[in-house]
Design an enzyme around this catalytic site. Structure first.
Site, PDB file in Angstrom:
ATOM      1  CE1 TYR A  36      -3.115  -2.978   0.269  1.00  0.00           C
ATOM      2  CE2 TYR A  36      -3.410  -2.522   2.598  1.00  0.00           C
ATOM      3  CZ  TYR A  36      -3.702  -3.280   1.482  1.00  0.00           C
ATOM      4  OH  TYR A  36      -4.585  -4.329   1.577  1.00  0.00           O
ATOM      5  CG  HIS A  45      -1.446  -8.717  -0.139  1.00  0.00           C
ATOM      6  ND1 HIS A  45      -0.948  -7.446  -0.061  1.00  0.00           N
ATOM      7  CD2 HIS A  45      -2.789  -8.556  -0.284  1.00  0.00           C
ATOM      8  CE1 HIS A  45      -1.940  -6.568  -0.151  1.00  0.00           C
ATOM      9  NE2 HIS A  45      -3.056  -7.216  -0.288  1.00  0.00           N
ATOM     10  CB  SER A  96     -13.558  -4.536  -0.340  1.00  0.00           C
ATOM     11  OG  SER A  96     -12.253  -4.154  -0.731  1.00  0.00           O
ATOM     12  N   PRO A  97     -15.506  -4.578   2.881  1.00  0.00           N
ATOM     13  CG  PRO A  97     -15.629  -3.991   5.156  1.00  0.00           C
ATOM     14  CD  PRO A  97     -14.655  -4.139   4.014  1.00  0.00           C
ATOM     15  CG  LEU A  98     -18.317  -0.298   4.059  1.00  0.00           C
ATOM     16  CD1 LEU A  98     -17.707   1.018   4.537  1.00  0.00           C
ATOM     17  CD2 LEU A  98     -19.783  -0.380   4.471  1.00  0.00           C
ATOM     18  NE  ARG A 139     -11.913  -2.955  -4.474  1.00  0.00           N
ATOM     19  CZ  ARG A 139     -12.069  -4.258  -4.331  1.00  0.00           C
ATOM     20  NH1 ARG A 139     -13.280  -4.772  -4.339  1.00  0.00           N
ATOM     21  NH2 ARG A 139     -11.024  -5.049  -4.177  1.00  0.00           N
ATOM     22  CG  PHE A 167     -21.217   0.617  -5.393  1.00  0.00           C
ATOM     23  CD1 PHE A 167     -21.134   1.572  -6.396  1.00  0.00           C
ATOM     24  CD2 PHE A 167     -22.354  -0.183  -5.348  1.00  0.00           C
ATOM     25  CE1 PHE A 167     -22.154   1.725  -7.328  1.00  0.00           C
ATOM     26  CE2 PHE A 167     -23.379  -0.040  -6.274  1.00  0.00           C
ATOM     27  CZ  PHE A 167     -23.276   0.913  -7.268  1.00  0.00           C
TER      28      PHE A 167
END
Ligand SMILES: NC(=O)c1ccc[n+]([C@@H]2O[C@H](COP(=O)([O-])OP(=O)(O)OC[C@H]3O[C@@H](n4cnc5c(N)ncnc54)[C@H](OP(=O)(O)O)[C@@H]3O)[C@@H](O)[C@H]2O)c1
Length: 328
Positions: A57, A124, A203-205, A207, A209
């Protein structure tokens, strides 16, 4: 907001929700380090212990940022980082899982984080050229050397997880899991539960959206990776907005937000599930944490799932190249 409860990833105690730190350095456009550090401190003050980063990152920037934020507060934090992408963002993907690379990557992460040990060290992405036994064997050596406490995998397939766990206990699987990405439920989740491996949905949301914040990509930075993701592409995005509209309706009926409903749904999947929503902002952090207080009945869970049937999600979760690196 009540106190943040504790959940366990294998034997590792963590806050029931972690903080995803990727966007503070990578993927979602320009960031402000001072704002990110304030958000990290606010998270610790509110009782979040699990901070999620990776060497990839921002090509090390994210680990350095977190190192600065946790300096003097190391004991309050469960530091999770990852190795495996040996390329930089924008270059062709190069995954490395050979033992020499594992040792070298760990030393570099420790240096950037400014700590003497990592609490949870993930691979990863699985390197198909290297037997998982070699990779996890090298990771286990790091545990024996006191440089790492617990091991994790990200986007590993069920067979790989079994082989890895036979070499050294795996504490957590971090893979994409949300209302619009449910691929791992059929095979991978049952294997993790059989082996006592905790689940960390990334990414539980969706990303961002699923919060309803994005009705087009127009406001996103030119460098924002979501511009290249199929679900945000013209045509698909419009169809996916229909799902968010239904979530919004259900959320309004509970006086919560669509994002909170998406997080609460994940948290209800089991006591071994610890989502790591990512944000750079204190306001969103507080909103996301408040999702821990949203109880859902079986009827509500069914209604949420009916709002986002997998066959109605338009577009794959990654582009064709990136898809070759997941679930293997
Ligand atoms: N293992 C892997 O391969 C992998 C892959 C991707 C991510 N991850 C990890 O998982 C973490 C979370 O994933 P993610 O960041 O991709 O996706 P995410 O958590 O689903 O969504 C993050 C996006 O949503 C926005 N957001 C967050 N809370 C919000 C709220 N309450 N209302 C409106 N918008 C909100 C954030 O905005 P702001 O940033 O502007 O606040 C950001 O743009 C990452 O930080 C990273 O640590 C791991």
């Amino acid at each position: 907001m009540t106190d943040v409860p504790t959940r366990y990833l294998g034997e590792l105690a963590v806050s029931a929700q972690g903080l995803g730190c990727m966007g503070m350095s990578h993927g979602y456009g320009a960031s402000d380090d001072a704002q990110s550090i304030a958000t990290l401190h606010h998270a610790l003050d509110l009782g979040v212990t699990l901070l999620d980063t990776a060497d990839f990152y921002g090509a090390g920037h994210n680990e350095e940022l977190i190192g600065r934020a946790v300096a003097g507060r190391r004991d309050e934090v469960v530091l999770a980082t990852k190795f495996g992408f040996a390329n930089r963002l924008g270059e062709p993907t190069l995954i490395r899982g050979d033992a020499a690379y594992v040792r070298q990557a760990c030393e570099a992460s420790l240096r950037r984080l400014g700590v003497d040990h990592i609490d949870l060290y993930y691979q990863h992405r699985v390197d198909p050229r290297v037997p998982i036994e070699e990779t996890v064997g090298a990771m286990a050596e790091l545990v024996r050397a006191g440089k790492v406490r617990y091991l994790g995998l990200s986007e590993a397939g069920a067979g790989t997880i079994r082989r890895a766990h036979a070499v050294h206990p795996i504490s957590a699987l971090q893979s994409e899991w949300s209302l619009w990405t449910r691929d791992l439920e059929a095979e991978t989740v049952p294997v993790c539960r059989e082996l006592g491996i905790g689940l960390v949905p990334f990414s539980p949301l969706g990303r961002g959206f699923l919060t309803g914040r994005y009705s087009s990509v127009d406001g996103l930075a030119e460098t924002d990776v979501r511009r290249g993701q199929p679900r945000f592409a013209d045509g698909n995005l419009e169809r996916n907005l229909a799902i968010v509209a239904k979530l919004d309706e259900l959320a309004a009926a509970r006086s919560v937000t669509a994002g909170q409903l998406a997080l609460a749904w994940l948290q209800h999947r089991g006591d071994d599930v610890v989502p790591i929503p990512g944000t750079r902002r204190q306001r969103y952090l507080e909103e996301n944490l408040a999702a821990l207080d949203v109880g859902l009945s079986a009827e509500e869970i069914a209604a949420i799932e009916a709002a986002a049937p997998p066959e109605h999600i338009a577009g794959s979760r990654y582009d064709a190249t990136s898809l070759t690196f997941v679930n293997r």
